[in-house]
Design an enzyme around this catalytic site. Structure first.
Site, PDB file in Angstrom:
ATOM      1  N   TYR A  60       0.813  -1.234   0.000  1.00  0.00           N
ATOM      2  CA  TYR A  60       0.000   0.000   0.000  1.00  0.00           C
ATOM      3  C   TYR A  60       0.839   1.272   0.000  1.00  0.00           C
ATOM      4  CZ  TYR A  60       0.498  -1.314   4.955  1.00  0.00           C
ATOM      5  OH  TYR A  60       0.982  -1.753   6.163  1.00  0.00           O
TER       6      TYR A  60
ATOM      7  N   ARG B 243       7.829  13.081   8.197  1.00  0.00           N
ATOM      8  CA  ARG B 243       8.365  12.284   7.076  1.00  0.00           C
ATOM      9  C   ARG B 243       7.791  12.827   5.778  1.00  0.00           C
ATOM     10  NH1 ARG B 243       7.464   5.881   7.989  1.00  0.00           N
ATOM     11  NH2 ARG B 243       5.341   6.596   7.663  1.00  0.00           N
TER      12      ARG B 243
HETATM   13  C1  LIG Z   1       8.371  -1.501   7.768  1.00  0.00           C
HETATM   14  C2  LIG Z   1       6.996  -1.994   8.091  1.00  0.00           C
HETATM   15  N1  LIG Z   1       6.826  -3.269   8.477  1.00  0.00           N
HETATM   16  C3  LIG Z   1       5.611  -3.748   8.790  1.00  0.00           C
HETATM   17  C4  LIG Z   1       4.490  -2.960   8.723  1.00  0.00           C
HETATM   18  C5  LIG Z   1       3.178  -3.533   9.121  1.00  0.00           C
HETATM   19  O1  LIG Z   1       2.428  -3.852   8.001  1.00  0.00           O
HETATM   20  P1  LIG Z   1       0.970  -4.484   8.124  1.00  0.00           P
HETATM   21  O2  LIG Z   1       0.131  -3.464   8.805  1.00  0.00           O
HETATM   22  O3  LIG Z   1       0.583  -4.710   6.679  1.00  0.00           O
HETATM   23  O4  LIG Z   1       1.049  -5.728   8.881  1.00  0.00           O
HETATM   24  C6  LIG Z   1       4.609  -1.629   8.300  1.00  0.00           C
HETATM   25  C7  LIG Z   1       3.435  -0.754   8.227  1.00  0.00           C
HETATM   26  O5  LIG Z   1       3.466   0.397   7.921  1.00  0.00           O
HETATM   27  C8  LIG Z   1       5.904  -1.133   7.996  1.00  0.00           C
HETATM   28  O6  LIG Z   1       6.096   0.148   7.616  1.00  0.00           O
END
Ligand SMILES: Cc1ncc(COP(=O)(O)O)c(C=O)c1O
Length: 420
Positions: free
Chosen positions: A230, A380
């Site tokens: 996303y 950011r």
């Molecule tokens: C680096 C990183 N890892 C993991 C996630 C978590 O993703 P999800 O909400 O799809 O589990 C995010 C969400 O922004 C992220 O930026």
């Protein structure tokens, strides 16, 4: 470097990727959207594709849709994402959320190293990843030592610190390739090599890298990876994530979630679980077809634009932004909380200020600029090179400058909103 608005417009005119901006829905031309590293814009092709999936495929084809492209969508879209990250088409699959995929791969990786006890990561990793490691350790009865390395300079953990921490008891080293706060980019080949020399596996979180910079997972011999769709992949809010498992490891690893979409000969409907061969064993339940459909047109757009060209533009734009920061915002007390060297930086730039939260609110409420805010003091600015213009960057810095100089942020409270 010239910094003025005319120069920004000239750079936009010379930009070989400029036409891609028209592929996106842009209702308000004065809105400066710099949140592409949290939620990318909506491609027009996605609107058309969703219309087709809902109206024709679901509305008219009904259950027949499963045999007409739905069933294979996780693999098909995974194969396209593979081209962006330097992987083979059968090494990537789109499914679940980044968090769930991360958990699946952590559990699967640890099971291959039953005699080891070390999990290594770093403190400025994305919180969900840290929580998931704690959860994995909890399920293992506390068998592991989760070592969270401190970021000495607040931006990253040095290669030396990581090398010193990895040892023959380490089962897994996991890092986020582009750090979510600072935008620091780890050296994937070097870190993976450090882990491999100790016999450990690596798991990379690519959420802030995929679609923004070229990756070479195969060349770096990466074992495992996850990432979201996303942000720079513009797949829409809550779009399913992807996971990567190196081909040679696929049949050695078992997902901890034994769902029927991971089952060999799924439609035999047998009573006992036998994992499907290859990457399919990392699926769990029925894929979300509407959400999957929204990812594909945007990945196609990025492939058309070319990841090398996107990276070249992203570097030019973050360099321009940093030069503007130095001239206009540093004198007003804003700090650069991202690496200065382009090759160590992803596609977002973090600027710090003691009043960052209030500045962020003033930008959104009255200046028609959307950045995002990361606690405690980071604004950011996420550059999505497929649609961000140099002129947007120039104008954003001018509006940030006005918020500070005119003390507009003082009208806002320091209370944190529920979502930032
Ligand atoms: C680096 C990183 N890892 C993991 C996630 C978590 O993703 P999800 O909400 O799809 O589990 C995010 C969400 O922004 C992220 O930026």
């Amino acid at each position: 470097m010239r910094l003025d608005a005319d120069y920004a417009r000239a750079l936009d005119q010379q930009d070989p990727l400029a036409a891609f901006r028209d592929e996106f829905v842009i209702d308000d031309p004065s809105l400066i959207y710099l949140d592409g590293n949290s939620l990318g814009r909506l491609p027009k092709r996605t609107q058309a594709r969703l219309h087709e999936v809902i109206g024709h495929e679901w509305g008219q084809r009904l259950i027949r849709g499963w045999g007409e492209g739905w069933f294979t969508a996780p693999q098909r879209i995974g194969a396209k994402i593979a081209k962006l990250i330097g992987a083979q088409p059968d090494e990537v699959i789109v499914t679940d959320s980044t968090s769930v995929n991360f958990f699946k791969l952590v559990m699967a990786a640890l099971a291959t190293r039953p005699d080891r006890h070390g999990i290594i990561t770093e403190a400025i990793n994305f919180p969900s990843d840290l929580y998931l490691l704690q959860g994995a350790n909890y399920l293992a009865g506390g068998k592991y030592q989760v070592q969270v390395l401190r970021a000495e300079d607040g931006l990253s953990v040095s290669e030396g610190t990581i090398a010193a921490a990895v040892n023959p008891d380490t089962a897994l080293l996991t890092l986020t390739h582009t750090a979510f706060r600072s935008g620091y980019v780890y050296d994937m080949a070097a870190m993976t090599d450090i882990a491999h020399r100790a016999g450990a596996l690596t798991l990379w979180d690519l959420s802030h890298s995929v679609g923004a910079l070229p990756l070479d997972l195969n060349g770096c011999k990466v074992d495992l990876a996850v990432g979201c769709t996303y942000k720079y992949l513009n797949g829409g809010p809550g779009a399913p994530a992807f996971l990567y498992v190196r081909r040679e490891l696929q049949d050695q690893l078992t997902s901890p979630i034994w769902g029927w979409f991971a089952q060999k000969a799924q439609f035999d409907m047998g009573p006992d679980f036998t994992p499907a061969p290859g990457i399919t064993r990392f699926l769990a339940g029925t894929p979300n077809i509407l959400a999957l459909a929204a990812i594909e047109p945007s990945v196609d757009l990025l492939l058309e634009a070319g990841i090398e060209r996107l990276r070249a533009k992203s570097i030019a734009q973050t360099e321009y932004l940093i030069a503007l920061w130095e001239a206009e915002l540093a004198p007003l007390g804003m700090t650069l909380n991202s690496p200065r060297e382009a090759h160590k930086r992803g596609s977002h730039v973090s600027l710090g200020h003691p009043d960052a939260l209030r500045i962020d609110r003033a930008l959104i409420e009255e200046m028609n600029v959307i950045p995002d805010f990361r606690y405690p003091d980071n604004i950011r600015l996420g550059i999505a090179p497929i649609y961000t213009r140099f002129a947007d960057i120039h104008e954003a810095v001018e509006r940030i400058r006005r918020v500070i100089v005119e003390r507009r942020y003082e009208r806002y409270t320091i209370e944190r909103p529920d979502v930032t």
